[in-house]
Every structure is written in C-alpha cells, then in structure tokens.
Design a protein around this motif. Structure first.
Motif, PDB file in Angstrom:
ATOM      1  N   TRP A  55       0.839  -1.185   0.000  1.00  0.00           N
ATOM      2  CA  TRP A  55       0.000   0.000   0.000  1.00  0.00           C
ATOM      3  C   TRP A  55       0.880   1.244   0.000  1.00  0.00           C
ATOM      4  N   ARG A  56       0.458   2.285  -0.694  1.00  0.00           N
ATOM      5  CA  ARG A  56       1.204   3.541  -0.671  1.00  0.00           C
ATOM      6  C   ARG A  56       0.457   4.535   0.208  1.00  0.00           C
ATOM      7  N   LEU A  57       1.224   5.345   0.925  1.00  0.00           N
ATOM      8  CA  LEU A  57       0.626   6.372   1.782  1.00  0.00           C
ATOM      9  C   LEU A  57       0.114   7.499   0.899  1.00  0.00           C
ATOM     10  N   ALA A  58      -1.177   7.792   0.988  1.00  0.00           N
ATOM     11  CA  ALA A  58      -1.780   8.846   0.172  1.00  0.00           C
ATOM     12  C   ALA A  58      -1.878  10.170   0.917  1.00  0.00           C
ATOM     13  N   GLN A  59      -2.234  10.116   2.196  1.00  0.00           N
ATOM     14  CA  GLN A  59      -2.363  11.362   2.958  1.00  0.00           C
ATOM     15  C   GLN A  59      -2.467  11.077   4.444  1.00  0.00           C
ATOM     16  N   ILE A  60      -2.136  12.097   5.221  1.00  0.00           N
ATOM     17  CA  ILE A  60      -2.344  12.083   6.671  1.00  0.00           C
ATOM     18  C   ILE A  60      -3.150  13.333   6.983  1.00  0.00           C
ATOM     19  N   CYS A  61      -4.213  13.167   7.727  1.00  0.00           N
ATOM     20  CA  CYS A  61      -5.082  14.300   8.041  1.00  0.00           C
ATOM     21  C   CYS A  61      -5.282  14.368   9.553  1.00  0.00           C
ATOM     22  N   ALA A  62      -5.080  15.540  10.114  1.00  0.00           N
ATOM     23  CA  ALA A  62      -5.341  15.768  11.537  1.00  0.00           C
ATOM     24  C   ALA A  62      -6.608  16.605  11.667  1.00  0.00           C
ATOM     25  N   VAL A  63      -7.447  16.229  12.623  1.00  0.00           N
ATOM     26  CA  VAL A  63      -8.663  16.984  12.913  1.00  0.00           C
ATOM     27  C   VAL A  63      -8.774  17.110  14.423  1.00  0.00           C
ATOM     28  N   ARG A  64      -9.126  18.283  14.870  1.00  0.00           N
ATOM     29  CA  ARG A  64      -9.307  18.526  16.303  1.00  0.00           C
ATOM     30  C   ARG A  64     -10.674  17.999  16.721  1.00  0.00           C
ATOM     31  N   VAL A  65     -10.706  17.184  17.763  1.00  0.00           N
ATOM     32  CA  VAL A  65     -11.958  16.695  18.345  1.00  0.00           C
ATOM     33  C   VAL A  65     -11.981  17.100  19.817  1.00  0.00           C
ATOM     34  N   SER A  97      -4.350   7.574   5.289  1.00  0.00           N
ATOM     35  CA  SER A  97      -4.988   6.913   4.153  1.00  0.00           C
ATOM     36  C   SER A  97      -3.951   6.276   3.237  1.00  0.00           C
ATOM     37  N   PHE A  98      -4.241   5.036   2.851  1.00  0.00           N
ATOM     38  CA  PHE A  98      -3.358   4.246   2.004  1.00  0.00           C
ATOM     39  C   PHE A  98      -4.130   3.801   0.761  1.00  0.00           C
ATOM     40  N   CYS A  99      -3.459   3.772  -0.382  1.00  0.00           N
ATOM     41  CA  CYS A  99      -4.093   3.372  -1.641  1.00  0.00           C
ATOM     42  C   CYS A  99      -3.349   2.207  -2.273  1.00  0.00           C
ATOM     43  N   LYS A 100      -4.143   1.370  -2.949  1.00  0.00           N
ATOM     44  CA  LYS A 100      -3.577   0.250  -3.697  1.00  0.00           C
ATOM     45  C   LYS A 100      -4.633  -0.222  -4.692  1.00  0.00           C
ATOM     46  N   ASN A 101      -4.284  -0.202  -5.959  1.00  0.00           N
ATOM     47  CA  ASN A 101      -5.173  -0.724  -7.005  1.00  0.00           C
ATOM     48  C   ASN A 101      -6.603  -0.207  -6.893  1.00  0.00           C
ATOM     49  N   TYR A 102      -6.777   1.102  -6.845  1.00  0.00           N
ATOM     50  CA  TYR A 102      -8.090   1.754  -6.788  1.00  0.00           C
ATOM     51  C   TYR A 102      -8.846   1.507  -5.487  1.00  0.00           C
ATOM     52  N   GLU A 152       9.918   6.311   9.528  1.00  0.00           N
ATOM     53  CA  GLU A 152      10.841   5.184   9.356  1.00  0.00           C
ATOM     54  C   GLU A 152      10.247   4.144   8.408  1.00  0.00           C
ATOM     55  N   ILE A 153       8.936   4.140   8.284  1.00  0.00           N
ATOM     56  CA  ILE A 153       8.231   3.184   7.437  1.00  0.00           C
ATOM     57  C   ILE A 153       7.901   3.818   6.088  1.00  0.00           C
ATOM     58  N   TYR A 154       7.351   5.019   6.124  1.00  0.00           N
ATOM     59  CA  TYR A 154       7.016   5.808   4.929  1.00  0.00           C
ATOM     60  C   TYR A 154       7.738   7.146   5.061  1.00  0.00           C
ATOM     61  N   SER A 155       8.877   7.279   4.401  1.00  0.00           N
ATOM     62  CA  SER A 155       9.671   8.505   4.546  1.00  0.00           C
ATOM     63  C   SER A 155       8.917   9.743   4.065  1.00  0.00           C
ATOM     64  N   CYS A 156       7.994   9.573   3.127  1.00  0.00           N
ATOM     65  CA  CYS A 156       7.236  10.706   2.596  1.00  0.00           C
ATOM     66  C   CYS A 156       6.286  11.315   3.620  1.00  0.00           C
ATOM     67  N   ALA A 157       6.086  10.674   4.750  1.00  0.00           N
ATOM     68  CA  ALA A 157       5.159  11.167   5.773  1.00  0.00           C
ATOM     69  C   ALA A 157       5.681  12.407   6.491  1.00  0.00           C
TER      70      ALA A 157
END
Length: 115
Positions: A27-37, A46-51, A71-76
């Motif tokens: 799976w590739r890392l698509a995005q990280i989203c933070a929301v205040r609760v 969010s991770f994507c793979k084959n649609y 360390e796992i996904y450097s793009c993060a």
C-alpha cells in the motif's frame, strides 16, 4: 475493478503494526489528516492500492504522543510536520523534523483550539 474505501479504527497499541502491514502489503501512503476533536485529535492515515483506499483512524488525547511513521514511509515527514505545527499533535521520532518552522504563520498551532 474494486473501487472501495474503508475506515479502520485503530488503537495506539496496534497503530505501528498496522502501518507496517500496509507497507509490507504494497500500500502507498496517500495522505495524513489531523482533525481537532473534543478531547484531542483524530488522525487519519490513508493508504491506496489498485483503486482501493484504506484509512487507519487513530484518536489520541491532546497530550498523547503519536509515533512518527517516517521510518516506514519517509514521505510522511511533510504531513506529520504539518499536523504538529498547525494542530499541535505531539509526534515523536519524526525524521526531518522542521521544529514548527514548516510554515510562516503568525499564530503558533492555529488549529489547536477546537472552534
């Protein structure tokens, strides 16, 4: 083709193991989203793979430390720096930590307070 989207709630105890599993399964890392609760933050990874998309949903307390996944996904590193700087999420062991200097902003952690 399978066009699916799934949200998987995860606890802090299982978070890193789930991220490692996503990486090992291609799976590739698509995005990280933070929301205040109310009592902290909702972190969506969010991770994507084959649609298909899988989002790991981690809810943490305001003062709770979130382990970095760089360390796992450097793009993060960009999105983790953003969550730290804009929301005040406490992310530990972040590779390429910008120390809250990623953006030129007038107010420190402008989205930390729930509006």
């Amino acid at each position: 083709m399978d066009y699916s989207s799934e949200i998987r709630p995860v606890s802090m105890d299982e978070f890193l193991a789930q991220v490692i599993t996503m990486k090992m399964e291609g799976w590739r890392l698509a995005q990280i989203c933070a929301v205040r609760v109310d009592d902290g933050y909702e972190m969506s990874y969010s991770f994507c793979k084959n649609y298909r998309m899988v989002t790991l949903r981690l809810v943490v307390a305001t003062d709770e430390i979130v382990p970095s996944i760089t360390e796992i996904y450097s793009c993060a590193f960009i999105q983790e720096n953003e969550a730290s700087e804009l929301f005040g999420v406490r992310i530990e062991n972040l590779n390429m930590d910008y120390h809250r200097k990623l953006y030129r902003i007038d107010k420190e952690t402008p989205f930390k307070e729930k509006g």
